[in-house]
Design an enzyme around this catalytic site. Structure first.
Site, PDB file in Angstrom:
ATOM      1  CG  PHE A 112     155.167  33.776   4.167  1.00 61.26           C
ATOM      2  CD1 PHE A 112     153.979  34.393   3.815  1.00 61.26           C
ATOM      3  CD2 PHE A 112     155.365  32.453   3.784  1.00 61.26           C
ATOM      4  CE1 PHE A 112     153.007  33.703   3.096  1.00 61.26           C
ATOM      5  CE2 PHE A 112     154.401  31.763   3.070  1.00 61.26           C
ATOM      6  CZ  PHE A 112     153.218  32.392   2.722  1.00 61.26           C
ATOM      7  CE  LYS A 113     151.840  35.337  -0.290  1.00 57.68           C
ATOM      8  NZ  LYS A 113     151.477  36.017   0.967  1.00 57.68           N
ATOM      9  CG  ASP A 114     160.925  38.226   0.421  1.00 59.03           C
ATOM     10  OD1 ASP A 114     160.561  38.509  -0.732  1.00 59.03           O
ATOM     11  OD2 ASP A 114     161.086  39.086   1.313  1.00 59.03           O
ATOM     12  CG  LEU A 117     157.663  34.248  -4.715  1.00 64.13           C
ATOM     13  CD1 LEU A 117     156.619  35.315  -4.440  1.00 64.13           C
ATOM     14  CD2 LEU A 117     157.644  33.843  -6.176  1.00 64.13           C
ATOM     15  CB  THR A 147     152.070  37.097  -4.164  1.00 64.48           C
ATOM     16  OG1 THR A 147     151.354  36.508  -3.105  1.00 64.48           O
ATOM     17  CG2 THR A 147     152.614  36.040  -5.072  1.00 64.48           C
TER      18      THR A 147
END
Ligand SMILES: *Cc1c(COP(=O)(O)O)cnc(C)c1O
Length: 497
Positions: A112-114, A117, A147
């Site tokens: 999910f950090k995409d 980011l 991350t």
């Protein structure tokens, strides 16, 4: 309405524009940037239900990031959310027997950090232009696995930026490690540390606060910034998928506009669920925010007792991105609950630093009722992966399984019939060994990509391209340092004089 930002530890009068806050990451007083006041957004759900992910994101970003022009935001969004995601929906919802899964793992690093980011580097470069910054921006990040890779994937070869990522050598999965050490981009550096994530994160924070080091960097024409979830440029894009998910539920006829929805969020640093809280504060009809932890259940205890106490054993679990004892973004909640009282927030954070614990007062504690908190141990997590596979013909990763298990705990404890959306933060292909073992009861024959292949045939779904690409990728990073030598490593990498 212009939204300005301030520090959770500083005076209200000392304000920053959105672009300044994004560039700086963390304030010099150690505080986190928060909006002085929240924007008023007209959430027109009939319209939002017909909107694409990009259009929803645009509405949210323009409300929070006042000093960016519409054109700038549109350009950033176009770059961030396009064919780098493997579905045009960007964040699809999947129905299950118990509710829904919101899949946030369709970006380049399958986690999910995409979501934030892929956007942040473009916001940052735009912010640098706006503020006439000519120095190179160096991103420092501590990562518990996802991350760092997601940040590098976003920043790789973005002109005017460099990125240095620290990860715990023994605290990430084989696939995560493979993703990190093969990262491309001349401006990327990856360093393993012989310590845990909290040490990496604490040292990154200390490096940010080191005035002498900052002077040295300035002499070298370099400016530090953060891509960790403390950056407000990470938080704001995450609000968008809560609004999008809600709008999609209206579109599907699952709810009517105004109906309440609960979200269950697998939580580590408290960034994802804080974005959901902000979504609620700007008017999204959210009932409960279900804060799900693994065996590192410092947050569960906090929400139940009002006492935050990190003096406890640290466990390495099968959901490593949630193996966290100090949830940085909780400071923003503390600040909000204190009635935006920077002095009080500062005292709590000082206590946390010096004694490892603090206790909020009763007035603050009462406001915790927006949240329900629970935790799932390793066996419960594994059983949940197995149950969802059998009952829903759907495979979830261990982080998602923690949230799914806690969502069911909540339903059983309260009998609340409000629909629950479980936030799915990683693809099962990121943790194939754990998932295979949960599904088959047997150890996977091998690790890494081979385990992914076994998983792929077991659940009869093709491997994502992100995994296929790892197969022939070359190792480009092999630096290992002790936690206390992180600053020296930065000096070497940047060739500081
Ligand atoms: C980072 C991460 C989390 C935790 O999110 P926070 O915003 O840190 O609470 C959960 N699951 C996965 C897969 C992650 O990468």
């Amino acid at each position: 309405m212009t939204i300005l930002y301030r520090s959770t530890r500083g005076p209200e009068e000392q304000t920053f524009t959105a672009s300044q806050a994004i560039l700086q990451g963390l304030n010099t007083d150690g505080g986190l940037f928060v909006p002085v006041q929240l924007p008023q957004i007209d959430l027109d759900f009939e319209k939002l239900a017909q909107a694409s992910y990009q259009e929803v994101a645009f509405q949210i970003l323009r409300a929070f990031l006042s000093d960016f022009t519409d054109q700038e935001l549109q350009d950033c969004i176009d770059r961030a959310y396009s064919t780098n995601f493997d579905t045009p929906a960007i964040a699809p919802l999947r129905k299950s027997q118990n509710g829904y899964f919101l899949e946030l793992f369709h970006g380049p690093t399958i986690a999910f950090k995409d979501m934030a980011l892929q956007l942040l580097p473009h916001l940052m470069v735009t912010a640098a232009h706006k503020n006439k910054i000519t120095k190179d921006i160096v991103i420092l990040a501590a990562t518990s696995g996802d991350t760092g890779k997601a940040a590098m994937a976003g920043f790789a070869d973005v002109p005017g930026t460099k990125i240095i990522v620290f990860y715990p050598r023994d605290g990430v999965s084989t696939i995560q490690k493979a993703q990190m050490v093969t990262q491309k981009g001349e401006n990327t550096a990856v360093v393993a540390i012989t310590g845990n994530f909290d040490q990496a994160q604490t040292n990154v924070k200390n490096i940010f606060n080191d005035a002498l080091f900052k002077e040295q960097l300035t002499r070298n024409n370099v400016q530090l910034s953060s891509a960790n979830s403390i950056n407000i440029g990470r938080l704001v894009p995450q609000i968008a998928y809560y609004v999008y998910a809600y709008a999609q539920l209206i579109k599907n006829g699952a709810i009517a506009a105004g109906d309440k929805v609960n979200f269950a969020v697998p939580t580590g640093n408290f960034g994802n669920i804080l974005a959901a809280y902000y979504a609620k504060l700007i008017g999204l009809p959210i009932g409960k925010l279900i804060c799900a932890s693994n065996k590192n259940n410092v947050l569960t205890d906090f929400f139940q007792t009002g006492i935050y106490d990190k003096n406890r054993p640290f466990y390495v679990t099968t959901s490593p991105s949630m193996d966290i004892l100090v949830s940085s973004n909780l400071e923003r909640l503390i600040f909000w609950l204190s009635g935006k009282n920077a002095q009080q927030t500062r005292i709590f954070m000082k206590l946390l630093k010096e004694t490892g614990t603090y206790q909020i007062n009763d007035a603050m504690k009462r406001q915790l009722s927006d949240f329900y908190a629970g935790c799932a141990d390793e066996l419960t997590t594994s059983n949940e992966i197995n149950r969802v596979f059998r009952e829903d013909q759907y495979t979830i990763d261990p982080h998602t399984a923690v949230a799914s298990a806690v969502a069911r705990q909540y339903q059983e404890a309260t009998n609340d019939k409000t629909p629950i959306v479980v936030v799915s933060t990683a693809s099962p292909y990121k943790f194939p060994n754990v998932v295979l073992k949960a599904l088959s009861g047997k150890e996977a024959p091998a690790d890494g990509i081979q385990a992914d292949e076994t998983l792929s045939s077991f659940i009869n779904l093709p491997l994502p391209a992100a995994v296929e690409n790892l197969r022939h990728a070359k190792v480009r990073h092999n630096r290992v340092v002790a936690p206390e030598h992180m600053q020296e490593a930065i000096g070497e990498i940047l060739e500081l004089h």
